[in-house]
Structures are given as C-alpha cells and as structure tokens.
Design a protein around this motif. Structure first.
Motif, PDB file in Angstrom:
ATOM      1  N   GLY A  33       2.607   1.615  -3.403  1.00 52.37           N
ATOM      2  CA  GLY A  33       1.632   2.057  -4.403  1.00 52.37           C
ATOM      3  C   GLY A  33       1.256   3.516  -4.248  1.00 52.37           C
ATOM      4  O   GLY A  33       1.121   4.251  -5.242  1.00 52.37           O
ATOM      5  N   THR A  34       1.092   3.964  -3.007  1.00 52.61           N
ATOM      6  CA  THR A  34       0.759   5.365  -2.761  1.00 52.61           C
ATOM      7  C   THR A  34       1.892   6.289  -3.189  1.00 52.61           C
ATOM      8  O   THR A  34       1.661   7.336  -3.818  1.00 52.61           O
ATOM      9  N   VAL A  63       0.833  -1.206   0.000  1.00 48.72           N
ATOM     10  CA  VAL A  63       0.000   0.000   0.000  1.00 48.72           C
ATOM     11  C   VAL A  63       0.869   1.259   0.000  1.00 48.72           C
ATOM     12  O   VAL A  63       0.624   2.202  -0.751  1.00 48.72           O
ATOM     13  N   VAL A  64       1.909   1.268   0.832  1.00 51.46           N
ATOM     14  CA  VAL A  64       2.793   2.442   0.911  1.00 51.46           C
ATOM     15  C   VAL A  64       3.511   2.663  -0.415  1.00 51.46           C
ATOM     16  O   VAL A  64       3.581   3.793  -0.925  1.00 51.46           O
ATOM     17  N   SER A  70       2.082   6.369  -7.031  1.00 50.63           N
ATOM     18  CA  SER A  70       0.973   7.161  -7.567  1.00 50.63           C
ATOM     19  C   SER A  70       1.207   8.657  -7.340  1.00 50.63           C
ATOM     20  O   SER A  70       0.949   9.476  -8.231  1.00 50.63           O
ATOM     21  N   TYR A  71       1.713   9.004  -6.157  1.00 50.44           N
ATOM     22  CA  TYR A  71       1.983  10.419  -5.854  1.00 50.44           C
ATOM     23  C   TYR A  71       3.056  10.973  -6.778  1.00 50.44           C
ATOM     24  O   TYR A  71       2.916  12.084  -7.310  1.00 50.44           O
TER      25      TYR A  71
END
Length: 265
Positions: free
Chosen positions: A251-252, A248-249, A255-256
């Motif tokens: 991917g975030t 999750v981290v 994406s950012y």
C-alpha cells in the motif's frame, strides 16, 4: 547543549520504544521454529517441521478458519452499514442527529467486557443459540462504529464541488455516487474494512461471551495457554504478521508511485 541532547535523546527513546514493541513479535517468530513437544515455553532446538505442517496441533486450523470466516462476514456487513451511516451523518441534517452521534460512539467507549455481557444477555433473552451468527452479530456491533468514524472523516474531507460539477454535466444522483463519490471514498472504505477485519479477527472477550461452544483462534490460544501454546500457533501468528506487513508495504509503495505520477503531471 539542550539542542544536542534533543537530537540524540528523541531518536534513542523512539528506537527503544520500537524495539520494545517488536520483542513479543520476535519471540513468536523465533519460537515458531522451536522443536517443542508438549509445551513451547523453553527452547528445545531448531526445526522446520512446524512451518511444514502448521495444522499439526489438533483443531488449530479449524479455529483459524472460524475466525477468518467470522471476520470476513462481519467486515462486509459492518463496512456496508457503516459507510451508509457515515454518509448520512456527514451529509444530511435531521432531528436527533446528536443522539445518533452519541450512539455511534458508545460501542467505542464501552469496555469490551460490558459490551460482551450486554450482547450475551440480549441473545439469551431472544432465545438465540450461541454460535457462529451470534459472534458475527456481536462483531458487527462494535466494528461498525470504527467504520463510521473512519469513513466519516473521509467524507468530511471530500470536495463537494466535484459532485456539483457532475450534476451540472447532467449526471444522475446514482451515477454521481458511483462515478465520483464512491471512488473518492474508496481509500477510506478500504482502510475501515481492514481495521474492522483486524478488530474482529483479534477479538477474544466479546467472542468468548457470545460464542458458546463455537471456537475461534483467540479462544483456542487462551485455552491452549493453560497447557502450553503449540508452536503451530506461533507459525500462524508469524504468517499473519508477515501478510499484514506485506499489505502495508504494498500500500505504501502504490501510494508513493501514485503521488509521484500525479506530481509528474
């Protein structure tokens, strides 16, 4: 006065709810370091032995491997079939389309006990031996519905003019799909695959109905709970949580950075 209460009340309630959700995870992580013997219900002392040997409990890693294998195979099949169905339902009009929508939603609305018992009856009527492949097929049945719903939402958000532009540039339908449509669908497909994998790996009820003597990690935990869950199960659970958190981290962050790069252009 009401505005002031709202400013601190909502964060406080949200924080308490967040803490409540994290308490079981914290318990699992802490007791993975417990120097337990037969039972892991009371704190006996700190040790790293459980993390050094997560397969120390009998058959625990065999059950984990079975769950990972089932989830991997079921995810591939469900993702391929679900993506194709999502494209068909979102892009094409045909007879009985409404019926197809209802049939896709049914596994989501059906209680797992009912779905598991129905699949068991079907396998027994067909004369199939319960085991690895009956669990895989059972997981494909309910995971595919999640894939269809997730990917279909992504398909509905696509700009059809991009595919039309590819056609205007003499791209064949196959080239348009692989060069334009599929890259745009990929985030939704990946999200659907991750959700499908998590649902399959975590499932106990449907697997318990259709696995026979085949053991999965949730089944191992359920049986072990009667005599005390070993600390190694807490180690594996903590490891899975940390891996999911890392995904999750990452991917975030990706994406950012991608959004920041696009904004800079």
């Amino acid at each position: 006065m009401k505005q002031r209460m709202g400013r601190w009340l909502v964060p406080v309630i949200g924080g308490l709810a967040f803490v409540y959700l994290l308490v079981p995870i914290a318990y699992i992580f802490v007791f993975s370091f417990n120097d337990a013997a037969r039972t892991n219900l009371t704190w006996q002392g700190f040790t790293l032995a459980n993390w050094k040997n997560p397969c120390g409990a009998p058959n625990i890693c065999d059950a984990l491997g079975n769950s990972l294998s089932v989830a991997f195979v079921a995810t591939i099949i469900a993702t391929v079939l679900g993506t194709a169905i999502a494209l068909g339902l979102a892009r094409y009009k045909f007879r009985f389309r409404k019926l197809a929508d209802i049939l896709i939603i049914l596994p989501l609305a059906t209680p797992e006990v009912v779905l598991g018992a129905s699949l068991l009856a079907q396998f027994l009527n067909l004369g199939w031996e319960l085991g690895y492949w009956t669990v895989v097929l059972s997981h494909v049945t309910f995971c595919m519905a999640f894939v269809v719903v997730t990917v279909r939402a992504r398909v509905s958000a696509l700009d059809g003019r991009l595919e039309e532009a590819a056609g205007d540039l003499y791209a064949s339908p196959r080239t348009t799909f692989w060069k334009v449509t599929f890259p745009l669908l990929l985030p939704g497909v990946v999200a659907a695959a991750l959700l499908s994998f998590a649902m399959s790996f975590d499932d106990f009820i449907i697997a318990n109905f259709n696995s026979g003597s085949f053991d999965t990690f949730p089944k191992f935990i359920y049986v072990a709970a009667t005599r005390g869950i070993p600390a190694q199960a807490n180690v594996i659970g903590s490891g899975i949580f940390l891996i999911a958190l890392a995904i999750v981290v990452i991917g975030t962050v990706v994406s950012y950075r991608r959004q920041k790069a696009l904004a800079a252009r």
